[in-house]
Design a protein around this motif. Structure first.
Motif, PDB file in Angstrom:
ATOM      1  N   SER A 242       6.127   9.582   5.913  1.00 41.15           N
ATOM      2  CA  SER A 242       4.917   9.891   6.684  1.00 41.15           C
ATOM      3  C   SER A 242       4.125   8.619   6.986  1.00 41.15           C
ATOM      4  CB  SER A 242       4.036  10.897   5.933  1.00 41.15           C
ATOM      5  OG  SER A 242       3.666  10.420   4.650  1.00 41.15           O
ATOM      6  N   GLY A 243       4.091   7.674   6.038  1.00 42.14           N
ATOM      7  CA  GLY A 243       3.366   6.417   6.250  1.00 42.14           C
ATOM      8  C   GLY A 243       3.984   5.573   7.352  1.00 42.14           C
TER       9      GLY A 243
ATOM     10  N   PHE B   9      11.780  13.504   7.492  1.00 43.64           N
ATOM     11  CA  PHE B   9      12.244  13.246   6.133  1.00 43.64           C
ATOM     12  C   PHE B   9      11.267  13.791   5.086  1.00 43.64           C
ATOM     13  CE2 PHE B   9      14.274   9.231   8.068  1.00 43.64           C
ATOM     14  CZ  PHE B   9      15.394   9.958   8.445  1.00 43.64           C
ATOM     15  N   SER B  10       9.995  13.892   5.463  1.00 38.47           N
ATOM     16  CA  SER B  10       8.994  14.375   4.500  1.00 38.47           C
ATOM     17  C   SER B  10       9.166  15.857   4.193  1.00 38.47           C
ATOM     18  CB  SER B  10       7.581  14.102   5.025  1.00 38.47           C
ATOM     19  OG  SER B  10       7.345  14.809   6.229  1.00 38.47           O
ATOM     20  N   PHE B  11      10.027  16.546   4.950  1.00 37.80           N
ATOM     21  CA  PHE B  11      10.252  17.980   4.716  1.00 37.80           C
ATOM     22  C   PHE B  11      11.561  18.254   3.987  1.00 37.80           C
ATOM     23  CE2 PHE B  11       7.644  17.632   8.575  1.00 37.80           C
ATOM     24  CZ  PHE B  11       6.560  18.409   8.214  1.00 37.80           C
ATOM     25  N   ILE B  12      12.293  17.197   3.613  1.00 41.70           N
ATOM     26  CA  ILE B  12      13.574  17.392   2.927  1.00 41.70           C
ATOM     27  C   ILE B  12      13.380  18.051   1.567  1.00 41.70           C
ATOM     28  CG2 ILE B  12      15.512  16.181   1.835  1.00 41.70           C
ATOM     29  CD1 ILE B  12      15.434  14.173   4.097  1.00 41.70           C
ATOM     30  N   ASN B  13      12.420  17.527   0.803  1.00 44.21           N
ATOM     31  CA  ASN B  13      12.169  18.056  -0.541  1.00 44.21           C
ATOM     32  C   ASN B  13      10.670  17.929  -0.820  1.00 44.21           C
ATOM     33  OD1 ASN B  13      11.948  18.576  -3.329  1.00 44.21           O
ATOM     34  ND2 ASN B  13      13.997  17.768  -3.733  1.00 44.21           N
ATOM     35  N   SER B  14       9.994  19.038  -0.980  1.00 41.97           N
ATOM     36  CA  SER B  14       8.538  19.021  -1.168  1.00 41.97           C
ATOM     37  C   SER B  14       8.126  18.329  -2.461  1.00 41.97           C
ATOM     38  CB  SER B  14       7.983  20.454  -1.145  1.00 41.97           C
ATOM     39  OG  SER B  14       8.551  21.230  -2.199  1.00 41.97           O
TER      40      SER B  14
ATOM     41  N   ILE C 202       0.835  -1.207   0.000  1.00 40.64           N
ATOM     42  CA  ILE C 202       0.000   0.000   0.000  1.00 40.64           C
ATOM     43  C   ILE C 202       0.866   1.252   0.000  1.00 40.64           C
ATOM     44  CG2 ILE C 202      -1.663   1.360   1.332  1.00 40.64           C
ATOM     45  CD1 ILE C 202      -2.828  -1.309   2.321  1.00 40.64           C
ATOM     46  N   LEU C 203       1.891   1.271   0.842  1.00 42.14           N
ATOM     47  CA  LEU C 203       2.767   2.443   0.905  1.00 42.14           C
ATOM     48  C   LEU C 203       3.476   2.679  -0.422  1.00 42.14           C
ATOM     49  CD1 LEU C 203       4.389   2.199   4.461  1.00 42.14           C
ATOM     50  CD2 LEU C 203       2.875   3.973   3.620  1.00 42.14           C
ATOM     51  N   LEU C 204       4.003   1.613  -1.017  1.00 36.91           N
ATOM     52  CA  LEU C 204       4.686   1.752  -2.306  1.00 36.91           C
ATOM     53  C   LEU C 204       3.716   2.202  -3.393  1.00 36.91           C
ATOM     54  CD1 LEU C 204       7.006  -1.399  -2.249  1.00 36.91           C
ATOM     55  CD2 LEU C 204       7.731   0.989  -2.118  1.00 36.91           C
ATOM     56  N   MET C 205       2.504   1.649  -3.373  1.00 37.11           N
ATOM     57  CA  MET C 205       1.510   2.002  -4.389  1.00 37.11           C
ATOM     58  C   MET C 205       1.077   3.450  -4.253  1.00 37.11           C
ATOM     59  SD  MET C 205       0.173   0.489  -6.943  1.00 37.11           S
ATOM     60  CE  MET C 205      -1.145   0.649  -8.147  1.00 37.11           C
ATOM     61  N   LEU C 206       0.835   3.895  -3.027  1.00 42.21           N
ATOM     62  CA  LEU C 206       0.455   5.293  -2.807  1.00 42.21           C
ATOM     63  C   LEU C 206       1.577   6.238  -3.233  1.00 42.21           C
ATOM     64  CD1 LEU C 206      -1.377   5.182   0.664  1.00 42.21           C
ATOM     65  CD2 LEU C 206      -2.404   5.323  -1.608  1.00 42.21           C
ATOM     66  N   ALA C 207       2.825   5.869  -2.896  1.00 44.24           N
ATOM     67  CA  ALA C 207       3.968   6.690  -3.298  1.00 44.24           C
ATOM     68  C   ALA C 207       4.047   6.785  -4.821  1.00 44.24           C
ATOM     69  CB  ALA C 207       5.257   6.097  -2.737  1.00 44.24           C
TER      70      ALA C 207
ATOM     71  N   ILE D  89      -6.107   4.016   8.710  1.00 46.29           N
ATOM     72  CA  ILE D  89      -5.518   5.199   9.337  1.00 46.29           C
ATOM     73  C   ILE D  89      -4.210   5.578   8.650  1.00 46.29           C
ATOM     74  CG2 ILE D  89      -4.490   6.086  11.470  1.00 46.29           C
ATOM     75  CD1 ILE D  89      -6.490   4.298  12.993  1.00 46.29           C
ATOM     76  N   MET D  90      -3.400   4.580   8.327  1.00 47.46           N
ATOM     77  CA  MET D  90      -2.137   4.840   7.638  1.00 47.46           C
ATOM     78  C   MET D  90      -2.379   5.462   6.261  1.00 47.46           C
ATOM     79  SD  MET D  90       0.715   2.088   6.332  1.00 47.46           S
ATOM     80  CE  MET D  90      -0.423   1.471   5.051  1.00 47.46           C
ATOM     81  N   GLY D  91      -3.270   4.851   5.474  1.00 43.64           N
ATOM     82  CA  GLY D  91      -3.519   5.326   4.116  1.00 43.64           C
ATOM     83  C   GLY D  91      -4.093   6.724   4.063  1.00 43.64           C
ATOM     84  N   PHE D  92      -5.159   6.960   4.824  1.00 40.79           N
ATOM     85  CA  PHE D  92      -5.796   8.274   4.782  1.00 40.79           C
ATOM     86  C   PHE D  92      -4.999   9.315   5.566  1.00 40.79           C
ATOM     87  CE2 PHE D  92      -9.442   5.562   3.649  1.00 40.79           C
ATOM     88  CZ  PHE D  92      -9.802   6.194   2.466  1.00 40.79           C
ATOM     89  N   GLY D  93      -4.175   8.854   6.533  1.00 36.65           N
ATOM     90  CA  GLY D  93      -3.269   9.772   7.212  1.00 36.65           C
ATOM     91  C   GLY D  93      -2.250  10.348   6.240  1.00 36.65           C
ATOM     92  N   ILE D  94      -1.764   9.507   5.337  1.00 36.64           N
ATOM     93  CA  ILE D  94      -0.835   9.974   4.299  1.00 36.64           C
ATOM     94  C   ILE D  94      -1.503  11.006   3.405  1.00 36.64           C
ATOM     95  CG2 ILE D  94       0.393   9.262   2.202  1.00 36.64           C
ATOM     96  CD1 ILE D  94       0.930   6.583   3.622  1.00 36.64           C
ATOM     97  N   LEU D  95      -2.722  10.718   2.965  1.00 34.13           N
ATOM     98  CA  LEU D  95      -3.438  11.659   2.102  1.00 34.13           C
ATOM     99  C   LEU D  95      -3.698  12.980   2.814  1.00 34.13           C
ATOM    100  CD1 LEU D  95      -6.038   9.355   0.280  1.00 34.13           C
ATOM    101  CD2 LEU D  95      -3.882  10.266  -0.583  1.00 34.13           C
ATOM    102  N   PHE D  96      -3.959  12.911   4.120  1.00 38.00           N
ATOM    103  CA  PHE D  96      -4.171  14.134   4.900  1.00 38.00           C
ATOM    104  C   PHE D  96      -2.906  14.995   4.915  1.00 38.00           C
ATOM    105  CE2 PHE D  96      -3.983  16.478   8.917  1.00 38.00           C
ATOM    106  CZ  PHE D  96      -5.179  17.185   8.869  1.00 38.00           C
ATOM    107  N   LEU D  97      -1.745  14.353   5.078  1.00 38.33           N
ATOM    108  CA  LEU D  97      -0.490  15.099   5.130  1.00 38.33           C
ATOM    109  C   LEU D  97      -0.052  15.578   3.745  1.00 38.33           C
ATOM    110  CD1 LEU D  97       1.535  12.899   7.664  1.00 38.33           C
ATOM    111  CD2 LEU D  97       0.427  15.096   8.101  1.00 38.33           C
ATOM    112  N   ILE D  98      -0.332  14.776   2.713  1.00 44.75           N
ATOM    113  CA  ILE D  98       0.078  15.149   1.353  1.00 44.75           C
ATOM    114  C   ILE D  98      -0.792  16.277   0.807  1.00 44.75           C
ATOM    115  CG2 ILE D  98       0.190  14.342  -1.051  1.00 44.75           C
ATOM    116  CD1 ILE D  98       2.509  13.395   0.674  1.00 44.75           C
ATOM    117  N   GLY D  99      -2.104  16.208   1.066  1.00 42.36           N
ATOM    118  CA  GLY D  99      -2.979  17.301   0.631  1.00 42.36           C
ATOM    119  C   GLY D  99      -4.254  16.857  -0.048  1.00 42.36           C
TER     120      GLY D  99
END
Length: 383
Positions: free
Chosen positions: A300-301, A285-290, A114-119, A165-175
């Motif tokens: 983030s995941g 690490f999610s703030f290294i490069n937008s 799931i994490l790889l697919m979302l990325a 929670i992991m999947g939608f938490g990522i979407l919340f942080l990404i936008g």
């Protein structure tokens, strides 16, 4: 073999420094409680770090098609579990590999998938300024909801909720557009009675035990064990709650209570400090490069995953969360969860150590209007 210096420069050694003490203390406790289990755990640890270095050298940034294949392979495994899976304690969650006797729990590798697919999806379709709209949100959500439903059917409510929670938490942080989150919140609140009725009897019982005035036997023994640890803990001989088997599942679900009995309140604060430091460090690490959405999604995941597991497991041992069988990351006895986290760390270190390829090969002018004056200047300089 020569190693590019840029790999060592970008490799994050602090991540390993935060992980090793957690694993070491866990092994010490498991060995103290059960030497046979400690031998198995040593094998899991060795296998995990062997996989770490294999995973580390896989070029994940260039495996778009392979990631899709891996995701759907994991989905097929979840379907096979539903048809041919092995049941334990009323739940059908395992597949026995023919001829080996080894059991596989597909709900573990599916978290990696799931994490790889979302990325991969987000990297190829980054969110606009105001966040994803309904069309993109539903498209991406499909890859979260599908494994959630298959895991929920096993039934494994704890892991299913972690996936959501992991999947939608990522979407919340990404936008994602805030109107979508408000709509989902209203739908969940309205449908909550129906959701509760759809749960299995034992799941409703866990919720009832959680909100009841008198906690269950497991929780009572866990709280007694934690309280008996005092400020600095007890020696092995004086840890009667664990040694006399009053504390159930002391090496896995309730290992935090065992840890506090041995090392006390001070030890609990130190362990929590390592976990909080690990979560915040990974999240940074999610703030290294937008623009590096693969690194942002993975970091983030993993941070969300560790936080949810830690919060639920510790909350469960002190009576602040229902008993759902969620392990304490890299601390509870077991191979599936441990190896999953080590594999995720290997992927994360790969994205960090080899990010110079992304930085050097990415085109900062790809979104420029091809007919605009800045584009003409770039072409002129290039010529």
């Amino acid at each position: 073999m020569m190693i590019d210096r840029r790999i060592l420069t970008h490799f994050d050694f602090l991540l390993l420094f935060l992980i090793f003490p957690i694993i070491a203390v866990s092994f010490f406790l498991i060995n103290e409680a059960n030497e046979i289990l400690s031998i198995k755990q040593a094998i899991y640890i060795a296998a995990g770090f062997f996989l770490f270095w294999i995973i580390f050298f896989i070029p994940f940034r260039n495996l778009s098609k392979s990631i899709s294949i891996f995701y759907w392979f994991c989905i097929i495994l979840l379907v096979i579990v539903d048809i041919y899976g092995t049941a334990k304690l009323g739940a059908q969650r395992w597949i026995i590999i023919p001829g080996t006797g080894i059991s596989l729990q597909p709900s573990e590798p599916v978290k990696v998938a799931i994490l790889l697919m979302l990325a991969n999806l987000i990297c190829h379709n980054p969110p606009p300024k105001n966040g994803y709209g309904w069309k993109d949100f539903l498209k991406i959500s499909f890859y979260i909801i599908l494994p959630f439903l298959l895991i929920l059917k096993q039934p494994d409510l704890g892991t299913a909720l972690v996936v959501v929670i992991m999947g939608f938490g990522i979407l919340f942080l990404i936008g994602v557009n805030y109107k979508i989150w408000l709509s989902i919140l209203i739908i969940v609140l309205v449908a909550s009675p129906l959701i509760y009725k759809s749960l299995h009897d034992y799941q409703r019982k866990r919720i009832h035990d959680f909100i009841a005035e008198k906690p269950s036997y497991h929780i009572r023994q866990s709280v007694i064990t934690i309280g008996s640890g005092g400020l600095f803990g007890k020696s092995k001989e004086k840890s009667t709650q664990t040694q006399l088997k009053f504390l159930p599942i002391a090496t896995s679900d309730f290992i935090f209570a065992y840890y506090v009995e041995r090392f006390g309140f001070v030890g609990a604060i130190i362990l929590l400090g390592f976990y909080i430091g690990l979560i915040l460090h990974i999240l940074s690490f999610s703030f290294i490069n937008s623009r590096d959405y693969q690194l942002r999604v993975m970091s983030s995941g993993i941070a969300i995953l560790i936080f949810v597991y830690m919060a639920v497991n510790i909350g469960m041992t002190i009576g602040l969360a229902p008993v759902v069988g969620v392990p304490l990351p890299m601390f509870s006895y077991g191979g599936s969860s441990f190896i999953t986290f080590i594999v995720l760390f290997g992927i994360l270190e790969n994205l960090l150590a080899f990010r110079f390829n992304f930085e050097y090969n990415s085109n900062p002018f790809k979104n420029i209007n091809k007919k605009g004056p800045l584009a003409q200047l770039v072409r002129a300089l290039g010529s």
